[in-house]
Design a protein around this motif. Structure first.
Motif, PDB file in Angstrom:
ATOM      1  N   SER A 167       0.827  -1.205   0.000  1.00 56.71           N
ATOM      2  CA  SER A 167       0.000   0.000   0.000  1.00 56.71           C
ATOM      3  C   SER A 167       0.862   1.257   0.000  1.00 56.71           C
ATOM      4  O   SER A 167       0.565   2.228  -0.707  1.00 56.71           O
ATOM      5  N   ALA A 168       1.942   1.258   0.791  1.00 54.00           N
ATOM      6  CA  ALA A 168       2.846   2.403   0.790  1.00 54.00           C
ATOM      7  C   ALA A 168       3.516   2.560  -0.565  1.00 54.00           C
ATOM      8  O   ALA A 168       3.612   3.671  -1.107  1.00 54.00           O
ATOM      9  N   ALA A 169       3.990   1.444  -1.131  1.00 54.38           N
ATOM     10  CA  ALA A 169       4.687   1.491  -2.413  1.00 54.38           C
ATOM     11  C   ALA A 169       3.758   1.921  -3.534  1.00 54.38           C
ATOM     12  O   ALA A 169       4.166   2.634  -4.461  1.00 54.38           O
ATOM     13  N   ALA A 170       2.493   1.497  -3.480  1.00 52.91           N
ATOM     14  CA  ALA A 170       1.535   1.850  -4.525  1.00 52.91           C
ATOM     15  C   ALA A 170       1.310   3.352  -4.587  1.00 52.91           C
ATOM     16  O   ALA A 170       1.194   3.936  -5.670  1.00 52.91           O
ATOM     17  N   VAL A 171       1.246   4.009  -3.424  1.00 49.96           N
ATOM     18  CA  VAL A 171       1.087   5.464  -3.401  1.00 49.96           C
ATOM     19  C   VAL A 171       2.388   6.150  -3.792  1.00 49.96           C
ATOM     20  O   VAL A 171       2.402   7.108  -4.576  1.00 49.96           O
ATOM     21  N   ALA A 172       3.507   5.663  -3.275  1.00 47.70           N
ATOM     22  CA  ALA A 172       4.798   6.272  -3.582  1.00 47.70           C
ATOM     23  C   ALA A 172       5.124   6.202  -5.071  1.00 47.70           C
ATOM     24  O   ALA A 172       5.723   7.120  -5.632  1.00 47.70           O
ATOM     25  N   ALA A 173       4.716   5.103  -5.713  1.00 51.86           N
ATOM     26  CA  ALA A 173       4.995   4.927  -7.140  1.00 51.86           C
ATOM     27  C   ALA A 173       3.974   5.630  -8.026  1.00 51.86           C
ATOM     28  O   ALA A 173       4.130   5.648  -9.255  1.00 51.86           O
ATOM     29  N   GLY A 174       2.934   6.202  -7.437  1.00 47.61           N
ATOM     30  CA  GLY A 174       1.918   6.893  -8.221  1.00 47.61           C
ATOM     31  C   GLY A 174       0.912   5.982  -8.882  1.00 47.61           C
ATOM     32  O   GLY A 174       0.167   6.410  -9.765  1.00 47.61           O
ATOM     33  N   ILE A 175       0.854   4.721  -8.469  1.00 48.67           N
ATOM     34  CA  ILE A 175      -0.122   3.794  -9.046  1.00 48.67           C
ATOM     35  C   ILE A 175      -1.527   4.187  -8.610  1.00 48.67           C
ATOM     36  O   ILE A 175      -2.480   4.123  -9.399  1.00 48.67           O
ATOM     37  N   VAL A 176      -1.659   4.581  -7.364  1.00 45.28           N
ATOM     38  CA  VAL A 176      -2.914   5.094  -6.814  1.00 45.28           C
ATOM     39  C   VAL A 176      -2.573   6.292  -5.925  1.00 45.28           C
ATOM     40  O   VAL A 176      -1.468   6.381  -5.387  1.00 45.28           O
ATOM     41  N   PRO A 177      -3.515   7.216  -5.739  1.00 48.06           N
ATOM     42  CA  PRO A 177      -3.254   8.345  -4.834  1.00 48.06           C
ATOM     43  C   PRO A 177      -3.584   8.044  -3.384  1.00 48.06           C
ATOM     44  O   PRO A 177      -3.191   8.796  -2.491  1.00 48.06           O
ATOM     45  N   LEU A 178      -4.311   6.951  -3.160  1.00 51.09           N
ATOM     46  CA  LEU A 178      -4.739   6.581  -1.812  1.00 51.09           C
ATOM     47  C   LEU A 178      -4.638   5.080  -1.633  1.00 51.09           C
ATOM     48  O   LEU A 178      -4.885   4.326  -2.583  1.00 51.09           O
ATOM     49  N   ALA A 179      -4.303   4.647  -0.411  1.00 49.66           N
ATOM     50  CA  ALA A 179      -4.274   3.213  -0.125  1.00 49.66           C
ATOM     51  C   ALA A 179      -4.599   2.991   1.346  1.00 49.66           C
ATOM     52  O   ALA A 179      -4.352   3.857   2.194  1.00 49.66           O
ATOM     53  N   ILE A 180      -5.143   1.814   1.623  1.00 49.56           N
ATOM     54  CA  ILE A 180      -5.507   1.433   2.986  1.00 49.56           C
ATOM     55  C   ILE A 180      -4.520   0.397   3.501  1.00 49.56           C
ATOM     56  O   ILE A 180      -4.124  -0.526   2.784  1.00 49.56           O
ATOM     57  N   GLY A 181      -4.115   0.556   4.756  1.00 46.41           N
ATOM     58  CA  GLY A 181      -3.259  -0.418   5.411  1.00 46.41           C
ATOM     59  C   GLY A 181      -3.778  -0.727   6.797  1.00 46.41           C
ATOM     60  O   GLY A 181      -4.828  -0.216   7.220  1.00 46.41           O
ATOM     61  N   GLY A 182      -3.069  -1.565   7.497  1.00 44.67           N
ATOM     62  CA  GLY A 182      -3.386  -1.874   8.886  1.00 44.67           C
ATOM     63  C   GLY A 182      -2.163  -1.595   9.734  1.00 44.67           C
ATOM     64  O   GLY A 182      -1.035  -1.868   9.322  1.00 44.67           O
ATOM     65  N   ASP A 183      -2.378  -1.033  10.909  1.00 47.33           N
ATOM     66  CA  ASP A 183      -1.270  -0.649  11.783  1.00 47.33           C
ATOM     67  C   ASP A 183      -1.518  -1.221  13.166  1.00 47.33           C
ATOM     68  O   ASP A 183      -2.483  -0.861  13.841  1.00 47.33           O
ATOM     69  N   THR A 184      -0.636  -2.143  13.584  1.00 53.00           N
ATOM     70  CA  THR A 184      -0.727  -2.729  14.918  1.00 53.00           C
ATOM     71  C   THR A 184       0.396  -2.243  15.822  1.00 53.00           C
ATOM     72  O   THR A 184       0.200  -2.069  17.018  1.00 53.00           O
ATOM     73  N   ALA A 185       1.580  -2.027  15.249  1.00 54.53           N
ATOM     74  CA  ALA A 185       2.705  -1.514  16.035  1.00 54.53           C
ATOM     75  C   ALA A 185       3.559  -0.545  15.214  1.00 54.53           C
ATOM     76  O   ALA A 185       4.677  -0.232  15.599  1.00 54.53           O
TER      77      ALA A 185
END
Length: 435
Positions: A167-185
């Protein structure tokens, strides 16, 4: 702290030739000057060509985009994310697609969308597909056994971070402007820092996680990757996060004392953080040193016990660290787990008192720059500065302080339920740092 041409400010890319953020895209789709179908096709093509970033694309995406264009052409009202291509971490269910969690055998094929995905679709976002992740979300390298390596688009030959790597790489590469992830720590904030995008972790339990595979339910949170804070705000509202958004003009900034006593920090990270604080102080922002527990006792026990309860005996991971965690968590007696929960709750209550003196806590997102692919960092090192906000359930955001391979990120933390206030403070401080 002046932004380089083509980098980001609080409202998105600074260069007129840069990609627009999601807010601008949705506005153009609603106005009929951009085609949702064309945007979708571009993202799908890029996703299919990005080895290691996406694991699968949603075959329903194109039809969803066509429907949005049809409604726009007929003057029908569209949602706040109209036509915006969005990527989703593989821990979230998408109807008709496998949920694998990075395992060799899928956990299941989803019959319906996760709550988060359903809300995105209701806002007229176009879900492109599922992104890569560390197995079960346990590690932070962004690499998964048996899968193509996930790249770091902003720093070649380094790790993207995890577990929400794709998800981070997809936004950084410009594939999508937004992405969803999950954060536990730190699984949103660390990859956001290493891939130079904005990464927001929402308050614990502020968003329903129905249809999202759990890791440690008492700490699991939804996160957003974007190129602007306003996109994070819109997405948070779409996901149902509401609350007061008042913020003072010059927020009081608390900086945890003795950062170096918790472990080594890359000198470049330390220097960038000090430069950012000096810049803010020169602009009149009150900055005070605070006593803040960065490594609350009991967090590790909670993670291992809850992961084992959820998954031990149900899946067969390849990661040795996961197998060790399952073993420790399975053998942990309930009293030890209960004591760990009580210890963290007590520390969180004590830590929250700091907000009588400060409005926001600032520290580096991670003490490390992205490690070389051949030299992965330990999870405990990468997440040293992100685990506390997760343990306490507080919202936190990672802001890039540049886009070069040696630039670091600033993390801001607010107290539970103050997500919108946090984003207001982040906008104010990021503007100060990038102007």
């Amino acid at each position: 702290m002046t932004p380089q041409k083509g980098t980001m400010t609080r409202d998105g890319p600074t260069d007129e030739h840069s990609r627009p953020d999601a807010t601008a895209i949705a506005h153009a789709v609603r106005a009929g000057t951009r085609s949702a179908e064309q945007l979708c096709r571009q993202s799908l093509t890029a996703a299919q060509e990005a080895d290691g970033v996406f694991w699968t694309v949603d075959p329903a995406a194109l039809q969803a985009a066509r429907d949005i264009d049809r409604r726009a052409a007929h003057g029908h009202p569209l949602g706040p994310l109209a036509g915006v291509p969005i990527a989703v971490k593989d821990s979230f269910d998408i109807a008709g697609l496998d949920t694998t969690l990075g395992l060799r055998t899928p956990v299941h094929r989803a019959e319906k969308d996760a709550e988060v995905v359903a809300r995105l679709r209701a806002a007229d976002a176009v879900v492109i597909g599922k992104t890569s992740m560390d197995q079960l979300g346990w590690s932070m390298t962004g690499q998964t056994p048996g899968r193509p390596p996930c790249p770091n688009p902003t720093a070649p030959n380094t790790l993207p971070g995890g577990s929400s790597a794709g998800s981070a790489a997809a936004v950084a590469a410009g594939i999508v402007p937004l992405a969803i992830g999950g954060d536990t720590a730190g699984s949103v904030r660390v990859p956001a820092a290493w891939c130079h995008v904005v990464g927001l972790k929402l308050s614990h339990a502020s968003v329903r996680l129905d249809g999202c595979a759990p890791l440690a339910p008492s700490m699991d949170c939804v996160g957003v990757f974007a190129t602007s804070i306003r996109d994070c705000r819109t997405t948070a509202e779409v996901l149902g996060v509401t609350g007061p958004d008042r913020a003072v003009a010059l927020p009081r900034i608390g900086v945890p004392s003795r950062l170096l006593q918790h472990g080594p920090m890359d000198p470049r990270v330390a220097a960038a953080f000090e430069a950012a604080l000096k810049h803010l102080a020169d602009l009149g922002h009150p900055i005070v040193e605070i006593d803040f527990e960065l490594r609350p006792r009991g967090t590790g026990r909670i993670l291992t016990r809850e992961a084992a309860v959820q998954w031990a005996g149900r899946i067969a991971p390849d990661e040795p660290d996961l197998l060790t965690a399952f073993d420790l968590g399975t053998r942990m007696d309930p009293a030890t787990y209960a004591q760990a929960r009580q210890a963290v709750a007590h520390t969180a209550h004590r830590a929250a008192a700091v907000f009588t003196h400060v409005d926001v806590i600032a520290l580096p997102t991670t003490p490390l720059l992205p490690p070389a692919v051949s030299e992965p960092a330990a999870v405990l090192d990468a997440s040293r500065f992100t685990r506390a906000a997760s343990a306490y359930g507080w919202p936190a955001i990672s802001l890039p302080l540049g886009t070069g391979p040696h630039d670091c990120a600033l993390q801001l933390i607010a107290r539970q339920g103050k997500d919108h206030q946090l984003m207001n403070y982040a906008e104010h401080l990021w503007e100060a740092l990038t102007c």
